[in-house]
Design an enzyme around this catalytic site. Structure first.
Site, PDB file in Angstrom:
ATOM      1  N   TYR A 278       0.973   0.336  -7.291  1.00 57.82           N
ATOM      2  CA  TYR A 278       1.017   1.564  -6.481  1.00 57.82           C
ATOM      3  C   TYR A 278       0.261   1.421  -5.152  1.00 57.82           C
ATOM      4  O   TYR A 278      -0.461   0.464  -4.955  1.00 57.82           O
ATOM      5  CB  TYR A 278       0.628   2.811  -7.260  1.00 57.82           C
ATOM      6  CG  TYR A 278      -0.752   2.956  -7.888  1.00 57.82           C
ATOM      7  CD1 TYR A 278      -1.791   2.096  -7.626  1.00 57.82           C
ATOM      8  CD2 TYR A 278      -0.989   4.019  -8.758  1.00 57.82           C
ATOM      9  CE1 TYR A 278      -3.038   2.284  -8.209  1.00 57.82           C
ATOM     10  CE2 TYR A 278      -2.235   4.219  -9.348  1.00 57.82           C
ATOM     11  CZ  TYR A 278      -3.257   3.333  -9.057  1.00 57.82           C
ATOM     12  OH  TYR A 278      -4.476   3.524  -9.619  1.00 57.82           O
ATOM     13  N   GLU A 279       0.528   2.365  -4.275  1.00 60.62           N
ATOM     14  CA  GLU A 279       0.048   2.294  -2.880  1.00 60.62           C
ATOM     15  C   GLU A 279       0.566   1.025  -2.198  1.00 60.62           C
ATOM     16  O   GLU A 279      -0.144   0.394  -1.424  1.00 60.62           O
ATOM     17  CB  GLU A 279      -1.483   2.339  -2.838  1.00 60.62           C
ATOM     18  CG  GLU A 279      -2.050   3.604  -3.426  1.00 60.62           C
ATOM     19  CD  GLU A 279      -2.563   4.586  -2.384  1.00 60.62           C
ATOM     20  OE1 GLU A 279      -2.845   4.151  -1.254  1.00 60.62           O
ATOM     21  OE2 GLU A 279      -2.670   5.771  -2.711  1.00 60.62           O
ATOM     22  N   GLY A 280       1.779   0.657  -2.518  1.00 60.38           N
ATOM     23  CA  GLY A 280       2.374  -0.572  -1.989  1.00 60.38           C
ATOM     24  C   GLY A 280       2.070  -1.713  -2.929  1.00 60.38           C
ATOM     25  O   GLY A 280       0.926  -1.910  -3.310  1.00 60.38           O
TER      26      GLY A 280
ATOM     27  N   SER B  93      -6.868   5.302   1.800  1.00 56.01           N
ATOM     28  CA  SER B  93      -6.850   5.383   0.329  1.00 56.01           C
ATOM     29  C   SER B  93      -6.879   4.022  -0.346  1.00 56.01           C
ATOM     30  O   SER B  93      -7.318   3.910  -1.485  1.00 56.01           O
ATOM     31  CB  SER B  93      -5.613   6.159  -0.141  1.00 56.01           C
ATOM     32  OG  SER B  93      -4.439   5.433   0.156  1.00 56.01           O
ATOM     33  N   ARG B  94      -6.407   2.997   0.329  1.00 55.60           N
ATOM     34  CA  ARG B  94      -6.324   1.698  -0.345  1.00 55.60           C
ATOM     35  C   ARG B  94      -7.694   1.146  -0.769  1.00 55.60           C
ATOM     36  O   ARG B  94      -7.804   0.554  -1.849  1.00 55.60           O
ATOM     37  CB  ARG B  94      -5.536   0.698   0.504  1.00 55.60           C
ATOM     38  CG  ARG B  94      -4.039   0.925   0.367  1.00 55.60           C
ATOM     39  CD  ARG B  94      -3.214   0.103   1.322  1.00 55.60           C
ATOM     40  NE  ARG B  94      -1.785   0.281   1.052  1.00 55.60           N
ATOM     41  CZ  ARG B  94      -0.816  -0.020   1.909  1.00 55.60           C
ATOM     42  NH1 ARG B  94      -1.120  -0.521   3.095  1.00 55.60           N
ATOM     43  NH2 ARG B  94       0.445   0.163   1.589  1.00 55.60           N
TER      44      ARG B  94
END
Lengths: 389, 433
Positions: free
Chosen positions: B410-412, B293-294
Site C-alpha cells: 500500500y501507498e504504492g 504519509s510514506r
C-alpha cells in the site's frame, strides 16, 4: 539402487496428478473463504484414494502401491512421490500436505517386516516439544543431545508401555492411528509403534489456529503410559536408526516438493494476471519491474526443482542421503517463499486479498519453512555432519 | 559478571576515562527514546502506554474473530487522549506546540505513534492511523476551506461522535497508477467530477480504502469531466450523502482490524464548499500527501517488525532446548542481533525523514521501501527462529508476518516507490551529466 521409471511413465503420473488437482482440488478453492471450502476435503481424499494417489496401508487399496509414498517408493525411490506432491501443491499446498502426511504414516507400515493390521488414516509423529529434536538424537548420544527424545517405550508384561509427548503431527485429518517414533527404555535405540488413536492413555489435542496448510490436520499428542501389544512394534530390514533417517529424509523431500509446487502455482497465476491487467496504459507484464519479479521467480523455482531432484537421486549410506535432503530443504524453502512473495507483488493490492489465492500461497509456504525442520535445526544438523567430515 | 565485561573493566580507567564510557541502564527502546527531544520522548511513552493497555491485549482475539470487533470503543479511547486530532493545536486540536517545535518535520509525532500502535497490532493501529491519512489533504491543501473542515471535524471528534476520515485515491482499474507520474499520465481514471448547480456531481468507484467502512468524511479525488488525471481535484465526501454507498469489504491477509472497503459514488452532489483546494490541484495534493504519509507507513512497518521481534524474544527466553534457554544459544543470538540491527536501521531511516521540514518524494519513498522490506524479512526470521511454534496464531508472530506484507504494497508498491525515488532525484543526481 532404485528402479527407474521411463520418461513416458513419469509423464503419465504427472499428468494424472495435475488433472486431479485441477478437476478435484481446484473447486474447493472456488469457495469464498481463506482456505476454500474445507468441508469438501473428505470427498477429495476419497477421490484421491480411488485415483490411487493417496497412500493406504490396506492391501486392496490402489494407493498402497501407486499412492504418494506408497510402496512404489521402495522400488522406484522418492522422485515419483515428490513429483506428484509438486503437482498437487500447484493448486493447493494444504491438500498436498494431507497426501504427504498420509504417505508418511503409511510408508513405514509398507516397509515393515511385520506390518500390523492398520486402519486407513495413519499419521506419523516425529517431533517433540520444540521442532524436531529427533534429528539431534540421531547423531548424538541421548543425554548429550540439545533436546533428547523423551517419548519412551518400556517393556511391560507381554507388550510395551509408551509415555511422552509428540508435537506438530500432520495428518490428512482425524487419524485413526499414529506411527510413533520413540526410544527404547532398555537400550536407547529407536523404536516405531503403530498406536491406535483410541488407545487408552493417548490424548490428541488440536494445535490450534495457524498461518497456513490449514487443510491438513495438526495435533499434539500425549502418551500417558499407553499400553501397546507387542505386534504393534514395527521391525525393519535395516537398523531402526536407518529406517528413521530414511523416513525423515522423505519427509524433508516431500515438504520441499510441496514448496516448489506452491511457487509454481504462484508463478502461473502471476503470469496470467500480468498478461491480462494494465498499469500505466500497458499490460503489467510489459513493465520491466514486473518482468524482473517474474524472471527471479522462474529461476528460483528451477532451483527448487533441481534441489528436490538432487535429493531424490542421492545414493549411498542413509546419512549421506539424509544430508542431501537437509541441504535441499534449507535452500529450497527461502527460494520458494521468495518466488511466492515476488509473484504476489505482481498483483499489487489484489495479491493481498483472498480473491486470487496468492496470500494463501504465501501463508502455506511460510509454514513449510519451519514445518518438519526449521532452518536453524537444519543448519545445526549440517554443521555437525560437516564437523564429522 | 566477568572481569572482561565493560562495566567491570571500565573501573580500571582513569576518572575522566570512566566519564567517557556510556552507562546504559535502560533497554534499547528507552535508550532510543532518550535521544528524542523531551516533548517527543514523553509523547512516545504516552503512545506506548496506550498501545500496551488498549491495543496489545486484544490483538490476537480481534484478528481471529474480526466480525465481533467494534472499532469505536478503541477509537474513542484514543480520541480521549487526543491521538485522533493531532494535526491542529489547541483550541482546534490536540497537537502539542512543543512537539511541533522539537523536530523540523511537523509530523514526526505521527511516525512515533505509528510505530508504537503497530508494535501492539498492525490492524487496530491501521484503523486508528488511516484517519490521519484521510485528514492530511485538508491540512496540506493550505486553504481556508481545508482548515475549516479540519477544525469542524476535530470538534465533532472531541465531542465524542463516531467520526473518522479516509483517503480515497485507488480505483479498481488504477492502483499503482495513482501513485506514479508516468503511469498516471496514461491511466484510465474513472472517478469523475462534473460541474453542477451548487457544486459538483461525483461518479466513480474507489477500492481498498482504509477506514472506508467507518469513515464519515472521505477525501475523494476525481478528474474533471473530459480531462485526465492532471485535472484531479480533491473533494470532501460525507457519509451519508445521496448516491454514496459502500461496496465490498475486502478480505485481507493481515492488518484485518483496519477495513479496506470499496466506495461507490453515483451522482453524488457535493457542494462547492466541499472542494478542497482549487480545481486541478488534486494530483499535486495527492502526491504531497503521500510524501508526508510514506514515512509514517515506514513507521508502521517498523512497529510491526518490533512487535514480531518482541514476541519472538519472549519465546526464546521462555523456551528451553536441552539444558538452556533458546536465547542462550549463540546461533540464536546472532539471528536476534541481526533482526535488531535491521530494525534499528529501518527506524533510523524513518526518523531521518523527520529531519526535513518538508518531507520530499525521494526520502519518503526510501523510508517506506526499506522499512517495508525489512519488516517482512524480520517477521519471517522471527517465525523461523521459533520453529513450528512460529506459525501458530497464539504466539502472534505469524500475524505480524501477515500484517507486514501489506507494507510492501500500500501507498504504492515498493517497486513504484523505488521509481518514485529515481524520479525525484533524476535531474539532481541520477541523470546529471
Amino acid at each position: 539402487m532404485s528402479e527407474q521409471l521411463s520418461r513416458e511413465e513419469l509423464a503419465a503420473f504427472r499428468e494424472m496428478a495435475a488433472s486431479f488437482a485441477k478437476k478435484t482440488i481446484a473447486p474447493m478453492l472456488a469457495h469464498e473463504s481463506p482456505d476454500g471450502n474445507l468441508e469438501m476435503l473428505p470427498a477429495i481424499l476419497h477421490q484421491g484414494q480411488e485415483a490411487g494417489l493417496l497412500a493406504s496401508p490396506r492391501p486392496e487399496a490402489a494407493g498402497r502401491e501407486t499412492g504418494i509414498w506408497g510402496s512404489q517408493t521402495l522400488t522406484h525411490g522418492p522422485a515419483v512421490s515428490a513429483m506428484l506432491l509438486e503437482e498437487l501443491a500447484v493448486v493447493c499446498g494444504g491438500v498436498a500436505m494431507c497426501f504427504h502426511a498420509q504417505g508418511m504414516g503409511t510408508l513405514p507400515l509398507l516397509r515393515a517386516e511385520n506390518p500390523p493390521s492398520a486402519p486407513e488414516n495413519v499419521a506419523a509423529a516425529f517431533s517433540e516439544a520444540f521442532g524436531i529434536p529427533g534429528l539431534f538424537t540421531l547423531r548424538e548420544p541421548l543425554q548429550a543431545a540439545p533436546a533428547a527424545v523423551e517419548t519412551v517405550a518400556r517393556e511391560a508384561g507381554d507388550g510395551f508401555e509408551l509415555s511422552g509427548e509428540k508435537t506438530f503431527v500432520y495428518s490428512a485429518g482425524r487419524p485413526e492411528a499414529y506411527l510413533v517414533f520413540a526410544r527404547s527404555a532398555a537400550n536407547g535405540d529407536w523404536t516405531c509403534f503403530l498406536v491406535p488413536a483410541d488407545a487408552k492413555g493417548l490424548q490428541a489435542r488440536n494445535a490450534g489456529a495457524r498461518a497456513g496448510l490449514r487443510a491438513a490436520g495438526l495435533e499434539h499428542l500425549r502418551f500417558d503410559r499407553v499400553k501397546l501389544d507387542r505386534s504393534l512394534l514395527l521391525r525393519f530390514q535395516v537398523p531402526n536408526r536407518e529406517a528413521v533417517l530414511e523416513q525423515l529424509r522423505l519427509n524433508l523431500i516431500g515438504l520441499s516438493a510441496i514448496a516448489a509446487g506452491i511457487a509454481r502455482g504462484a508463478l502461473a497465476s502471476a503470469r496470467q494476471y500480468a498478461g491480462e491487467r494494465y498499469q500505466g496504459g500497458d499490460l503489467i507484464i510489459a513493465h520491466p519491474a514486473m518482468q524482473t519479479l517474474l524472471a527471479e521467480s522462474d529461476a528460483r523455482i528451477a532451483a527448487c526443482q533441481a534441489g528436490v531432484s538432487r535429493a531424490c537421486q542421492a545414493e549411498g549410506h542413509a546419512e549421506v542421503r539424509f544430508r542431501e535432503a537437509v541441504r535441499a530443504k534449507l535452500i529450497i524453502m527461502p527460494a520458494a517463499a521468495g518466488a511466492v512473495t515476488d509473484c504476489l507483488q505482481i498483483f499489487g493490492g489484489y495479491g493481498y486479498m483472498e480473491d486470487y489465492r496468492m496470500e494463501k500461497r504465501l501463508r502455506d509456504v511460510s509454514v513449510l519453512k519451519s514445518a518438519g525442520g526449521a532452518p536453524r535445526e537444519l543448519r545445526a544438523i549440517l554443521a555437525q555432519m560437516i564437523q564429522e567430515g | 559478571m566477568l572481569p572482561t565485561h565493560m562495566k567491570q573493566a571500565s573501573q580500571n580507567l582513569s576518572l575522566i576515562g570512566r566519564r567517557l564510557v556510556a552507562e546504559r541502564e535502560g533497554d534499547l527502546w528507552q535508550e532510543e527514546t532518550e535521544t528524542l527531544p523531551w516533548p517527543l520522548a514523553r509523547q512516545r511513552r504516552l503512545y506506548k502506554n496506550f498501545a500496551d493497555q488498549f491495543i496489545r491485549p486484544r490483538a490476537l482475539e480481534v484478528d481471529k474473530h474480526l466480525a465481533e470487533f467494534d472499532p469505536w470503543p478503541l477509537w474513542h479511547e484514543a480520541a480521549r487522549r487526543g491521538f485522533q486530532t493531532e494535526f491542529l493545536p489547541w483550541p482546534f486540536g490536540t497537537a502539542k506546540l512543543l512537539n511541533l517545535a522539537s523536530m523540523p518535520s511537523p509530523l514526526f509525532a505521527t511516525a512515533l505513534k505509528a510505530e508504537e500502535f503497530c508494535a501492539a497490532c498492525g490492524g487496530m493501529a491501521l484503523m486508528l492511523l488511516a484517519h490521519d491519512l484521510g485528514m492530511a489533504p485538508l491540512l496540506l491543501s493550505g486553504t481556508w476551506t481545508g482548515f475549516n473542515w479540519l477544525r469542524r471535524i476535530y470538534s465533532r471528534i472531541r465531542a465524542g461522535e463516531n467520526i473518522a476520515a479516509a483517503f480515497a485515491i485507488t480505483e479498481p482499474g488504477a492502483g499503482s497508477d495513482v501513485e506514479e507520474t508516468e503511469g498516471a499520465a496514461r491511466a484510465r481514471i474513472l472517478s469523475r467530477a462534473k460541474k453542477a448547480p451548487g457544486g459538483y456531481l461525483l461518479n466513480g468507484r474507489k477500492c481498498f480504502i482504509s477506514d472506508g467502512g467507518i469513515a464519515s468524511y472521505i477525501t475523494f479525488f476525481a478528474a474533471l469531466e473530459n480531462e485526465g488525471v492532471e485535472s484531479w481535484t480533491c473533494f470532501l465526501v460525507e457519509s451519508p450523502m445521496k448516491g454514496f454507498s459502500r461496496g465490498r469489504r475486502e478480505k485481507k491477509m493481515g492488518q484485518k482490524a483496519g477495513d479496506a472497503t470499496e466506495l461507490i459514488l453515483e451522482d453524488v452532489l457535493v457542494p462547492e464548499d466541499h472542494r478542497i483546494g482549487p480545481e486541478r490541484s488534486g494530483w499535486a495534493l495527492n502526491r504531497n500527501t503521500l510524501n508526508y504519509s510514506r514515512p509514517a507507513v515506514g513507521a508502521i512497518a517498523v512497529g510491526i517488525a518490533r512487535g514480531a521481534l518482541e514476541r519472538c524474544l519472549e519465546f526464546c527466553r521462555a523456551t528451553r532446548l536441552g539444558n538452556k534457554r533458546l536465547a542462550d544459544y549463540q546461533d540464536v543470538q546472532i539471528e536476534l542481533a541481526e533482526m535488531t540491527i535491521q530494525l534499528t536501521a529501518a527506524r533510523a531511516l524513518v526518523w531521518h525523514c523527520g529531519r526535513y521540514r518538508l518531507p520530499f518524494q525521494g526520502v519518503s519513498a526510501a523510508a517506506k521501501c526499506f522499512a517495508g522490506d525489512t519488516a517482512f524479512a524480520i517477521c519471517h526470521k522471527a517465525m523461523e527462529l521459533m520453529g513450528d511454534h512460529g506459525y501458530l496464531h497464539g504466539h502472534g508472530v505469524e500475524k505480524a508476518m501477515r500484517d507486514s506484507r501489506l507494507n510492501q504494497i500500500y501507498e504504492g508498491t515498493n517497486q513504484i516507490n523505488r521509481l518514485a525515488l529515481i524520479e525525484d532525484a533524476w535531474e539532481t543526481d541520477f541523470a546529471r551529466p
